[in-house]
Enzyme design. Structure first.
Site, PDB file in Angstrom:
ATOM      1  N   ARG A   9       0.849  -1.187   0.000  1.00  0.00           N
ATOM      2  CA  ARG A   9       0.000   0.000   0.000  1.00  0.00           C
ATOM      3  C   ARG A   9       0.891   1.245   0.000  1.00  0.00           C
ATOM      4  O   ARG A   9       1.962   1.256   0.607  1.00  0.00           O
ATOM      5  CB  ARG A   9      -0.883   0.019   1.242  1.00  0.00           C
ATOM      6  CG  ARG A   9      -1.752  -1.216   1.404  1.00  0.00           C
ATOM      7  CD  ARG A   9      -2.411  -1.209   2.771  1.00  0.00           C
ATOM      8  NE  ARG A   9      -3.182  -2.418   3.008  1.00  0.00           N
ATOM      9  CZ  ARG A   9      -3.778  -2.722   4.160  1.00  0.00           C
ATOM     10  NH1 ARG A   9      -3.671  -1.872   5.186  1.00  0.00           N
ATOM     11  NH2 ARG A   9      -4.450  -3.842   4.303  1.00  0.00           N
ATOM     12  N   ASP A  52       0.591   5.545   0.709  1.00  0.00           N
ATOM     13  CA  ASP A  52      -0.278   6.519   1.355  1.00  0.00           C
ATOM     14  C   ASP A  52      -0.725   7.607   0.386  1.00  0.00           C
ATOM     15  O   ASP A  52      -0.216   7.721  -0.733  1.00  0.00           O
ATOM     16  CB  ASP A  52       0.456   7.179   2.525  1.00  0.00           C
ATOM     17  CG  ASP A  52       0.697   6.223   3.673  1.00  0.00           C
ATOM     18  OD1 ASP A  52      -0.031   5.220   3.773  1.00  0.00           O
ATOM     19  OD2 ASP A  52       1.619   6.485   4.467  1.00  0.00           O
ATOM     20  N   ARG A 104       9.345   7.652   5.393  1.00  0.00           N
ATOM     21  CA  ARG A 104       9.165   9.093   5.587  1.00  0.00           C
ATOM     22  C   ARG A 104       9.686   9.541   6.950  1.00  0.00           C
ATOM     23  O   ARG A 104      10.179  10.666   7.095  1.00  0.00           O
ATOM     24  CB  ARG A 104       7.697   9.454   5.407  1.00  0.00           C
ATOM     25  CG  ARG A 104       7.218   9.343   3.954  1.00  0.00           C
ATOM     26  CD  ARG A 104       5.706   9.491   3.860  1.00  0.00           C
ATOM     27  NE  ARG A 104       5.256  10.736   4.468  1.00  0.00           N
ATOM     28  CZ  ARG A 104       3.989  10.965   4.831  1.00  0.00           C
ATOM     29  NH1 ARG A 104       3.062  10.019   4.660  1.00  0.00           N
ATOM     30  NH2 ARG A 104       3.648  12.115   5.353  1.00  0.00           N
TER      31      ARG A 104
END
Length: 256
Positions: free
Chosen positions: A50, A52, A202
């Site tokens: 996945r 974001d 991140r």
């Protein structure tokens, strides 16, 4: 039912991430709607991972089961026709074995994060990178990054909502390079592991940017890692600089 692997590029800006969500535009929904143009009873696709909201991909992989055989080039062309005008492209299609699974068969995932250091506003790469206006010390950033290599409890660098069963992961590569950029410089973070925690990359980049800016010492990275405390983490970088770049499988479905 014949199974196909899809290699997918997308600009994540207009999407609420990869995963299908009720009432929201997602990359998964866009690809599935294109597939339903070819096969109205199509069920769904499975992806390698996945991404974001706002995160991009140059090498996302998904697999789909079709009710009839397709020549791979024609399947790619048909899907790209029905994906217009969304910023999503199927760049390769391969016929794969029935036991191939885009997520569970993957052995490695690679991410690229692009950070631009320059004073002038960005024009051509706006929305595709993270921009800072101060210089960055790459040597210090790499020294800090080296503390993260190997197997660790990465609780500090996972989001509060992360659903992974364990915070222990093995980071195989976190390499930082500088690339020429008009009136500034581009800093690229190459990150490689079998799997990642939510917001892990991140969080790495946001923390290392503080080291490069001189606000933190490289040794601070080791301390916050060993703290195993999310509140010790540096700021999380914005999503627009992050790209899912490559997914590796034992048998390469696309031949490269």
């Amino acid at each position: 039912m014949p199974r196909y692997a899809l290699k997918i590029e997308y600009n994540g800006a207009p999407f609420s991430g990869w995963q299908r969500q009720k009432g929201l535009p997602t990359v998964q929904l866009a690809v599935e709607e294109a597939l339903r143009k070819l096969q109205p009873d199509f069920d769904g696709i499975q992806a390698a991972g996945r991404t974001d909201t706002g995160v991009h991909a140059t090498g996302q992989v998904a697999h789909c089961d079709m009710t009839r055989e397709w020549e791979t080039f024609r399947l790619m062309e048909a899907l790209n026709y029905h994906l217009k005008p969304d910023p999503v492209a199927i760049v390769d299609v391969a016929a794969v074995a029935d036991d191939f699974h885009a997520r569970f068969s993957a052995r490695e995932r690679r991410y690229l994060f692009r950070l631009i250091s320059r004073r002038a506003p960005l024009v051509h790469d706006r929305g595709l990178v993270w921009q800072v206006r101060h210089p960055l010390d790459l040597a210090a950033m790499q020294r800090g990054a080296n503390y993260l290599l190997g197997q660790h409890d990465f609780t500090t660098f996972r989001s509060a909502g992360c659903q992974a069963q364990s915070p222990v992961k093995t980071l195989d590569e976190l390499r930082i390079e500088r690339v020429d950029y008009p009136h500034g410089s581009e800093v690229r973070f190459h990150v490689r592991a079998r799997s990642f925690l939510h917001n892990q990359v991140r969080s790495f980049v946001g923390t290392l940017e503080r080291v490069g800016a001189g606000a933190w010492e490289p040794e601070d990275v080791r301390e916050v890692l060993e703290a195993r405390d999310r509140t010790a983490c540096g700021p999380v970088s914005p999503p627009q600089g992050l790209y899912l770049a490559h997914v590796h499988y034992p048998e390469r479905p696309f031949g490269a």
